[in-house]
Design a protein around this motif. Sequence first.
Motif, PDB file in Angstrom:
ATOM      1  N   ASN A 118      57.849  -5.886 -29.944  1.00 32.93           N
ATOM      2  CA  ASN A 118      59.028  -5.387 -30.571  1.00 32.93           C
ATOM      3  C   ASN A 118      60.273  -6.285 -30.681  1.00 32.93           C
ATOM      4  O   ASN A 118      61.020  -6.246 -31.460  1.00 32.93           O
ATOM      5  N   SER A 119      60.098  -7.260 -29.995  1.00 31.39           N
ATOM      6  CA  SER A 119      61.251  -8.524 -29.971  1.00 31.39           C
ATOM      7  C   SER A 119      61.017  -9.300 -31.360  1.00 31.39           C
ATOM      8  O   SER A 119      62.068  -9.938 -31.866  1.00 31.39           O
ATOM      9  N   LEU A 120      59.929  -9.052 -31.981  1.00 31.75           N
ATOM     10  CA  LEU A 120      59.744  -9.376 -33.459  1.00 31.75           C
ATOM     11  C   LEU A 120      60.839  -9.243 -34.410  1.00 31.75           C
ATOM     12  O   LEU A 120      61.032  -9.712 -35.368  1.00 31.75           O
ATOM     13  N   SER A 121      61.572  -7.731 -34.135  1.00 32.03           N
ATOM     14  CA  SER A 121      62.584  -7.580 -34.924  1.00 32.03           C
ATOM     15  C   SER A 121      63.803  -8.435 -34.848  1.00 32.03           C
ATOM     16  O   SER A 121      64.300  -8.772 -35.821  1.00 32.03           O
ATOM     17  N   VAL A 122      64.146  -9.189 -33.832  1.00 32.13           N
ATOM     18  CA  VAL A 122      65.186 -10.134 -33.387  1.00 32.13           C
ATOM     19  C   VAL A 122      64.986 -11.413 -34.506  1.00 32.13           C
ATOM     20  O   VAL A 122      65.749 -11.969 -35.078  1.00 32.13           O
ATOM     21  N   PHE A 123      63.880 -11.855 -34.243  1.00 27.25           N
ATOM     22  CA  PHE A 123      63.654 -13.183 -35.080  1.00 27.25           C
ATOM     23  C   PHE A 123      63.309 -12.829 -36.516  1.00 27.25           C
ATOM     24  O   PHE A 123      63.605 -13.833 -37.298  1.00 27.25           O
ATOM     25  N   LEU A 128      65.699 -13.184 -42.081  1.00 26.56           N
ATOM     26  CA  LEU A 128      65.956 -12.448 -43.113  1.00 26.56           C
ATOM     27  C   LEU A 128      67.474 -12.666 -43.677  1.00 26.56           C
ATOM     28  O   LEU A 128      67.842 -12.777 -44.868  1.00 26.56           O
ATOM     29  N   ALA A 129      68.375 -12.783 -42.581  1.00 23.65           N
ATOM     30  CA  ALA A 129      69.752 -13.025 -42.807  1.00 23.65           C
ATOM     31  C   ALA A 129      70.119 -14.345 -43.421  1.00 23.65           C
ATOM     32  O   ALA A 129      70.800 -14.477 -44.364  1.00 23.65           O
ATOM     33  N   LYS A 137      73.349 -19.701 -41.954  1.00 26.43           N
ATOM     34  CA  LYS A 137      72.759 -20.509 -42.253  1.00 26.43           C
ATOM     35  C   LYS A 137      71.690 -20.918 -40.931  1.00 26.43           C
ATOM     36  O   LYS A 137      71.636 -20.740 -39.666  1.00 26.43           O
ATOM     37  N   MET A 138      70.544 -21.383 -41.459  1.00 27.01           N
ATOM     38  CA  MET A 138      69.349 -21.921 -40.446  1.00 27.01           C
ATOM     39  C   MET A 138      69.888 -22.922 -39.882  1.00 27.01           C
ATOM     40  O   MET A 138      70.123 -23.869 -40.330  1.00 27.01           O
ATOM     41  N   THR A 139      69.769 -22.928 -38.497  1.00 24.31           N
ATOM     42  CA  THR A 139      70.138 -23.988 -37.741  1.00 24.31           C
ATOM     43  C   THR A 139      68.992 -24.691 -36.760  1.00 24.31           C
ATOM     44  O   THR A 139      68.040 -23.721 -36.515  1.00 24.31           O
ATOM     45  N   SER A 140      69.206 -25.717 -36.113  1.00 22.39           N
ATOM     46  CA  SER A 140      67.846 -25.865 -35.066  1.00 22.39           C
ATOM     47  C   SER A 140      67.843 -25.067 -33.974  1.00 22.39           C
ATOM     48  O   SER A 140      66.742 -24.918 -33.488  1.00 22.39           O
ATOM     49  N   LYS A 305      77.172 -21.121 -29.988  1.00 20.50           N
ATOM     50  CA  LYS A 305      77.942 -20.831 -31.355  1.00 20.50           C
ATOM     51  C   LYS A 305      76.990 -19.901 -32.287  1.00 20.50           C
ATOM     52  O   LYS A 305      76.977 -20.137 -33.513  1.00 20.50           O
ATOM     53  N   GLY A 306      76.702 -18.804 -31.676  1.00 18.12           N
ATOM     54  CA  GLY A 306      76.080 -17.656 -32.445  1.00 18.12           C
ATOM     55  C   GLY A 306      77.106 -16.638 -32.728  1.00 18.12           C
ATOM     56  O   GLY A 306      76.523 -15.308 -33.232  1.00 18.12           O
ATOM     57  N   SER A 307      78.123 -16.736 -32.802  1.00 19.53           N
ATOM     58  CA  SER A 307      79.259 -15.481 -32.951  1.00 19.53           C
ATOM     59  C   SER A 307      79.173 -15.117 -34.304  1.00 19.53           C
ATOM     60  O   SER A 307      79.483 -14.016 -34.773  1.00 19.53           O
ATOM     61  N   GLU A 308      78.865 -15.853 -35.181  1.00 20.80           N
ATOM     62  CA  GLU A 308      78.831 -15.571 -36.671  1.00 20.80           C
ATOM     63  C   GLU A 308      77.686 -14.929 -37.338  1.00 20.80           C
ATOM     64  O   GLU A 308      77.503 -14.368 -38.299  1.00 20.80           O
ATOM     65  N   GLN A 309      76.614 -14.803 -36.311  1.00 18.64           N
ATOM     66  CA  GLN A 309      75.437 -14.295 -37.033  1.00 18.64           C
ATOM     67  C   GLN A 309      75.239 -12.920 -37.128  1.00 18.64           C
ATOM     68  O   GLN A 309      75.923 -12.296 -36.273  1.00 18.64           O
ATOM     69  N   SER A 310      74.110 -12.200 -37.754  1.00 18.14           N
ATOM     70  CA  SER A 310      74.155 -10.743 -37.605  1.00 18.14           C
ATOM     71  C   SER A 310      73.516 -10.283 -36.206  1.00 18.14           C
ATOM     72  O   SER A 310      72.778 -11.105 -35.650  1.00 18.14           O
ATOM     73  N   ALA A 311      73.789  -9.301 -35.752  1.00 19.33           N
ATOM     74  CA  ALA A 311      73.499  -8.719 -34.546  1.00 19.33           C
ATOM     75  C   ALA A 311      71.946  -8.508 -34.644  1.00 19.33           C
ATOM     76  O   ALA A 311      71.542  -7.610 -35.570  1.00 19.33           O
ATOM     77  N   PRO A 312      71.147  -8.662 -33.787  1.00 18.07           N
ATOM     78  CA  PRO A 312      69.834  -8.287 -33.594  1.00 18.07           C
ATOM     79  C   PRO A 312      69.770  -6.740 -33.460  1.00 18.07           C
ATOM     80  O   PRO A 312      70.485  -6.352 -32.786  1.00 18.07           O
ATOM     81  N   HIS A 313      68.681  -6.251 -34.265  1.00 22.67           N
ATOM     82  CA  HIS A 313      68.576  -4.804 -34.051  1.00 22.67           C
ATOM     83  C   HIS A 313      67.923  -4.422 -32.597  1.00 22.67           C
ATOM     84  O   HIS A 313      67.081  -5.152 -32.366  1.00 22.67           O
TER      85      HIS A 313
END
Length: 316
Positions: A118-123, A128-129, A137-140, A305-313
Amino acid sequence: MNQQQTSIFQRPVWVTLFALTAAIAWGWAYPLIKLGFQEFCITPDMTGSKMLFAGIRFSVSGLIVLAIARKAGRKFAVRSSAGWWFVLLFALLNTTLHYTFFYIGLSHAPGARSAILNSLSVFSVVILACVFFKSDKMTSRKVLGCVLGFAGILALNLGGAASGRFTFMGDGMIILNALCGASASLLTRGLGRRVDVFVGTGYSLALGGVLLVIPGLILGGTLPHVTLWGIIILLLLIAISTVGFSLYNKLLTCNPVGKVAIYNSLIPVVGAITSCLCLGETFYWKYVLAGGLATAGIYIINKGKGSEQSAPHVVK
């Protein structure tokens, strides 16, 4: 003075405590759902009963969340008439379809395996975001986290067939559940423009729960064997949803997403461990590899520096 003005939900020690509480609670949902199936005598072929079981849990939890929102003075108004259609769509994805797939899949697959898968939802939501939102933005760091996460999911199929292989009714349903969760996460931004997010979460749980109960009853769903222990399990699951969503959403309104979501890396670990301990499931060493990779992937995505990304479900 500054310390007094700082919300308890922003103080580092309490952020850690509340986020850990939510993550651990969601991890415990996996064995409790399967124990609920056993106690209520709901067998894998009783789809209507599984939908009814899930629907009762989420509709009651949604009503409790809305009661908390009312007590806190939140605004219940949806900002446009068309906004209710958006709320309904969110409820269908975030609760009805999401947990229909989840409960069906969990009844056909080991809890430990399901927790990791179920951790697939995070990735999925990270990818998708980046596709749908210019601000993501996709980062390394995200690439590395997703690679590790998908490697962990693939590791579940290592070894002989006796240690577990892909099945559509088990793994396939959990994957569909994860994709519904990821899609709902993307809609959260739009939900926040139409209604208070906390209230929207309550609407989602309550409406989505009702939309699970109705088809469950139409399909002939019942709770065949009601016991005190079964009721206690159901109440624990309601508490997990209510406490988990309430704490998590409140933390997200007061802190950067990455600072809170990083603790979700514990969910697959807690889910796998508690499932093996409480359900007597066979422990396979590939769970350590798969869970470790999935946990590392979630941690890396949300670290720094992940504060700008969407919250994982999150589930559950």
